[in-house]
Design a protein around this motif. Structure first.
Motif, PDB file in Angstrom:
ATOM      1  N   GLU A  59       5.918  16.856  -8.065  1.00 13.94           N
ATOM      2  CA  GLU A  59       4.870  16.607  -9.040  1.00 13.94           C
ATOM      3  C   GLU A  59       4.874  17.683 -10.124  1.00 13.94           C
ATOM      4  OE1 GLU A  59       1.471  16.637  -6.522  1.00 13.94           O
ATOM      5  OE2 GLU A  59       1.695  14.535  -5.939  1.00 13.94           O
ATOM      6  N   CYS A  62       1.029  17.405 -16.538  1.00 17.87           N
ATOM      7  CA  CYS A  62       1.029  16.330 -17.531  1.00 17.87           C
ATOM      8  C   CYS A  62       0.228  16.770 -18.746  1.00 17.87           C
ATOM      9  CB  CYS A  62       0.423  15.065 -16.934  1.00 17.87           C
ATOM     10  SG  CYS A  62       0.298  13.686 -18.103  1.00 17.87           S
ATOM     11  N   ILE A 131       3.045  13.108 -11.441  1.00 17.56           N
ATOM     12  CA  ILE A 131       2.395  14.324 -11.927  1.00 17.56           C
ATOM     13  C   ILE A 131       1.444  14.904 -10.893  1.00 17.56           C
ATOM     14  CG2 ILE A 131       2.510  13.439 -14.291  1.00 17.56           C
ATOM     15  CD1 ILE A 131      -0.620  13.120 -14.056  1.00 17.56           C
TER      16      ILE A 131
END
Length: 288
Positions: A59, A62, A131
């Motif tokens: 992940e 963002c 993300i």
């Protein structure tokens, strides 16, 4: 009457120039995909223009960009080059659409609602996007910077039917000559009208706000530099982290990329990219 026609003609010319520049920029850099995130009554569903990093495992943070244009006009393409820059540095980057006055006949509060919807959608679909939902950065310039700041501090203006258990507040803010005061001391009071304080980020700052960087030109005649100074001061008084980067001699829109605006100042653009990168690196958001 003549003055009103002249002002309207200037708005039309500005809109046409933005469309031409946006089209040219879109031909050079394209997102990996477009994702619908919100259905609206005023037109087609709103989309997220998503840029994905290559060869990244796990992940990642963002960064969601909101374009400027006085809540009246504008295009997500404005931040395509910035999105591409930070996609290359390991982030998922998104340029968000939102309703604007000229196309959708809405006021700024609807723009704020859409920005909150975008952040909530991104967090809700973190797995789909690859993300970390706890590392969402809201970014924007001018009116788009206002929307980013509103997602962090302005209460209410949430869309009906959305899951309010999922936060619409970002974890970090990156703001380029943002509208931070919508009262008579700032920009846009004639557009926000009775909502002048409710939609004014500087009046809504509370403790526990996200780490923030503000880049603002000292020669800005549209959004006073004083607003950025005052916002930074209030942020620190509330115990929040806020870095203000002044640009001597820089006018409004100085941060724009040469891909979006052909006459953009390349040095200013490069500087804002590096200031943003240094901020993200300090916060542990860039890959080593």
């Amino acid at each position: 009457m003549i003055r009103q026609k002249f002002i309207w003609a200037l708005w039309v010319l500005c809109f046409l120039c933005i469309r031409v520049e946006a089209r040219d920029a879109a031909e050079r850099v394209r997102p990996d995909k477009l994702i619908e995130y919100k259905k609206i009554q005023e037109g087609d569903p709103l989309k997220l223009h998503v840029f994905q990093p290559s060869q990244v495992k796990g992940e990642v943070p963002c960064m969601v960009f909101f374009f400027g244009g006085g809540w009246a006009v504008g295009s997500p393409v404005q931040f395509y080059q910035q999105a591409d820059e930070f996609r290359k540095r390991g982030l998922v980057t998104i340029c968000a659409e939102y309703r604007v006055a000229k196309k959708h006949k809405v006021r700024p509060d609807a723009c704020v609602e859409d920005a909150k919807s975008a952040i909530r959608w991104v967090r809700k679909h973190a797995g789909q996007l690859g993300i970390d939902g706890n590392k969402v950065i809201a970014a924007g310039g001018s009116a788009g910077g206002h929307l980013a700041a509103c997602t962090a501090f302005v209460r209410g203006f949430e869309a009906e039917g959305e899951d309010l258990a999922i936060s619409s507040k970002p974890n970090y803010l990156v703001l380029y000559n943002p509208v931070l005061d919508t009262t008579e001391l700032g920009y846009g009071v004639e557009k926000v009208k009775e909502l002048r304080q409710k939609l004014s980020p500087v009046h809504q700052v509370v403790e526990g706000g996200p780490p923030t960087i503000v880049m603002h030109g000292k020669a800005d005649e549209t959004v006073p530099f004083e607003n950025a100074e005052r916002f930074s001061k209030v942020m620190k008084e509330k115990g929040n982290s806020c870095t203000l980067v002044p640009y001597v001699g820089a006018a409004h829109g100085f941060f724009n990329s040469p891909m979006f605006r052909k006459k953009a100042n390349l040095e200013y653009y490069k500087s804002t990219i590096e200031e943003t990168a240094e901020f993200l690196d300090r916060e542990g958001l860039l890959k080593p």
